[in-house]
Every structure is written in structure tokens, then in C-alpha cells.
Design an enzyme around this catalytic site. Structure first.
Site, short mmCIF file in Angstrom:
data_model
loop_
_atom_site.label_atom_id
_atom_site.label_comp_id
_atom_site.label_asym_id
_atom_site.label_seq_id
_atom_site.Cartn_x
_atom_site.Cartn_y
_atom_site.Cartn_z
N ARG A 277 -3.95 -9.77 4.78
CA ARG A 277 -4.31 -9.88 3.36
C ARG A 277 -3.12 -9.40 2.54
O ARG A 277 -2.73 -8.23 2.65
CB ARG A 277 -5.54 -9.01 3.10
CG ARG A 277 -6.07 -9.02 1.68
CD ARG A 277 -7.29 -8.11 1.55
NE ARG A 277 -7.81 -8.10 0.20
CZ ARG A 277 -7.33 -7.34 -0.78
NH1 ARG A 277 -6.34 -6.50 -0.54
NH2 ARG A 277 -7.87 -7.39 -1.98
N LYS B 250 0.82 -1.22 0.00
CA LYS B 250 0.00 0.00 0.00
C LYS B 250 0.85 1.27 0.00
O LYS B 250 2.05 1.24 0.24
CB LYS B 250 -0.98 -0.03 1.17
CG LYS B 250 -2.16 -0.96 0.84
CD LYS B 250 -3.32 -0.86 1.77
CE LYS B 250 -4.46 -1.77 1.26
NZ LYS B 250 -5.55 -1.89 2.21
C1 8Y7 Z 1 -8.28 -4.14 1.59
C2 8Y7 Z 1 -9.34 -4.92 1.11
C3 8Y7 Z 1 -8.34 -3.89 -0.54
C4 8Y7 Z 1 -8.06 -4.12 3.00
C5 8Y7 Z 1 -9.92 -5.64 3.21
C6 8Y7 Z 1 -5.36 -3.07 -1.96
C7 8Y7 Z 1 -10.32 -5.37 -1.13
C8 8Y7 Z 1 -6.61 -2.34 -2.08
N1 8Y7 Z 1 -7.66 -3.53 0.55
N2 8Y7 Z 1 -10.15 -5.66 1.90
N3 8Y7 Z 1 -9.37 -4.75 -0.24
N4 8Y7 Z 1 -8.91 -4.88 3.76
N5 8Y7 Z 1 -10.70 -6.35 4.05
O1 8Y7 Z 1 -4.31 -2.36 -2.00
O2 8Y7 Z 1 -7.20 -3.44 3.54
O3 8Y7 Z 1 -5.28 -4.30 -1.85
S1 8Y7 Z 1 -8.05 -3.39 -2.19
#
Ligand code: 8Y7
Length: 285
Positions: free
Chosen positions: A264, A230
Site C-alpha cells: 500500500r 511512515k
Molecule cells: C495502513 C492502512 C493506513 C496499513 C492497511 C498511513 C489505512 C496510515 N496504514 N491500511 N491504513 N495497512 N491495511 O500512513 O499499514 O498510510 S493509514
């Protein structure tokens, strides 16, 4: 302080949250923020997707998060049916072929419902079931739901994020969403919370949320943290997207140290190794 559940029932699978779990990211978009449409060849590329998914699971991912809507700052909205056409086949392939919980990253109630019917074991909603119809669908299905905090909307959320006390406000907001979900008939033991790093947050907001992540854990629900590649990594290290692995591993470790149950990530194998070292240290005398 309430303790969060140690196990999560995800369709036919159980997740053991006593040690940190890794959720691998599968972006099924032509224009993904951090992995630029690699799984997309005008349509979802089945062979590449399954190969990537199998690699992630072999490397230790317990969950695969499949999404077809780019929520990167400034991204265009995707039509409901287009999102379903992108993501649902992938959910079906993964459920049939891969030994992991399949999570569907969506705010679309139709896609939620159809994905769970196809065997998905988790719903990951960056809008925390605020979209019309999503609370009702989530109440009818029986899989865990990730409630993520976001200030504003994806297109504009990074323009001027503002909080008086970011940690308190994010915790309060998630508490409210948990209450709303329970009132709608979603059992508390199906809910997870996520501060939504980068979603309407400046660098200092993100760092405060990470430093005080344990306050979110005090809600007594499992905590998910998404930090991989990020902008906060870019902001601190000055690195471009493809050079953010070391910074992302550091953040994953800090997140689990602060009580995150699930991280994640894009780089599953490296994250699993880092967390294995953390776990070994934790179990030492
Ligand atoms: C997150 C996410 C994304 C996060 C959860 C990226 C779909 C942006 N970020 N879902 N999604 N938490 N739960 O950089 O931080 O992956 S998308």
C-alpha cells in the site's frame, strides 16, 4: 506450510497475487498524515481525485484504497455520516471511471455496506472488523477483507507500545481475528492479513515485523504491507514526510522479498518500477 490463494475475486475483478500488487492510497481528508488534504477542497475534489486515480492506475496500481478517516497518531475521530459523505461519492466515481479494484479504508459498517453496494471490491479495516456491526456486514457482502493489527487506539497507540514478542503476538492476534471472522461466516479465502506497521509499534517493533514477515505469510493468507512514508522511514533516515520516497521504496522491496502480496503506497509509479526490477531478478536463473 499452507500456500495462500493465487487469485482474489474482488467484485467483478480478479487480482492476480502471483506477482506483487500495488495498492495506491487516496486520502479524502482535510488533514491527511502524509499528503495533507490535496484531494480536498471543502469537499472531495472530483476532478483532482479522478486525475490522481487515473495516474495511479496508468502507473500500474491494481487497487485504489479510498479513506476518509485519518488514523494518524493523535488524529480526531470522524463522525459516521461525515465519513460516508466524504468517501461514498468517491467510491462511486472511481467504480464508474477507473479500471482498478476500489478498496474502502474504513471501520464503519454503514460505509462498508454502501461502498460494496456501489461496486467497491475490497474492504480495508485497520480495526480488523472489531467495531460493532462490521463482522455482520462483512459476512453478508462478498468481497475480500484486509484484517490489520493495531495495538491500542489511533489517538494513543504510539504513547507506549509494548510486546514481549512482537512477531508472535501479532501473528497470534491475527490468527484469532481470522478464526472469529470464519466463525461469523466470512470465508477464509476472502481474508488478507496485515501487521499494521506503525499502529501501536515502536521502530524496533516495526523492523522486527518486517524482518519476520514470512511468519505472517505462514498463515496461508495473502499479506498486505503498508510502509509508505511512515515514521519508521523518518526514524531511520531522518527525512521529513515529503522526502521519504527512497526509504519507502526500499521497504516495499523488502516487504515483497519477505512474502508480501500487496504493498500500500503513495508513490505508485516509483514502486511499480522497483517491483518490476525485483520481479525480473526473481525470474532469472
Ligand atoms: C495502513 C492502512 C493506513 C496499513 C492497511 C498511513 C489505512 C496510515 N496504514 N491500511 N491504513 N495497512 N491495511 O500512513 O499499514 O498510510 S493509514
Amino acid at each position: 506450510m499452507p500456500t495462500s490463494p493465487k487469485r482474489l475475486r474482488c467484485a467483478g475483478r480478479e487480482l492476480d497475487l502471483q506477482s506483487p500488487c500495488v495498492m495506491g492510497i487516496l486520502n479524502i481528508t482535510p488533514d491527511s498524515f502524509s499528503d495533507g488534504g490535496q484531494l480536498w477542497q471543502g469537499q472531495p475534489d472530483r476532478d483532482r481525485i479522478l486525475r490522481r486515480a487515473q495516474d495511479m492506475v496508468a502507473a500500474g496500481a491494481a487497487i485504489l484504497d479510498v479513506g476518509g478517516e485519518s488514523t494518524r497518531p493523535g488524529a480526531a475521530a470522524v463522525a459516521s455520516q461525515e465519513e460516508i459523505d466524504r468517501v461514498l461519492p468517491v467510491v462511486e466515481w472511481l467504480v464508474a471511471e477507473v479500471d482498478a479494484v476500489v478498496s474502502v479504508d474504513t471501520s464503519n459498517p454503514h460505509l462498508m455496506q454502501q461502498s460494496v453496494a456501489a461496486g467497491a471490491g475490497m474492504i480495508n479495516d485497520v480495526r480488523a472488523l472489531q467495531k460493532e456491526g462490521t463482522l455482520a456486514v462483512a459476512a453478508l457482502v462478498d468481497v475480500p477483507v484486509v484484517l490489520m493489527h493495531m495495538q491500542g487506539q489511533p489517538g494513543t497507540m504510539q504513547q507506549a507500545p509494548h510486546y514481549d514478542d512482537v512477531v508472535a503476538e501479532v501473528c497470534q492476534w491475527l490468527q484469532q481475528r481470522v478464526s472469529t471472522c470464519e466463525a461469523a461466516g466470512i470465508a477464509r479465502d476472502r481474508l488478507l492479513v496485515d501487521p499494521g506497521f506503525g499502529f501501536g509499534k515502536s521502530l524496533s517493533h516495526n523492523l522486527s515485523l518486517l524482518k519476520h514477515l514470512q511468519q505472517l505469510g505462514a498463515m496461508g493468507l495473502p499479506v498486505l504491507a503498508g510502509l509508505s512514508r511512515k515514521s519508521m522511514v523518518g526514524a531511520v533516515t531522518g527525512r521529513a514526510l515529503e522526502q521519504r520516497l527512497a526509504g519507502s521504496l526500499a521497504l516495499a522491496l523488502m516487504a515483497v522479498q519477505q512474502g508480501a502480496h500487496i504493498v500500500r503506497v503513495h508513490d505508485v509509479s516509483e514502486t511499480v518500477d522497483a517491483l518490476a526490477m525485483w520481479q525480473a531478478m526473481k525470474e532469472a536463473r
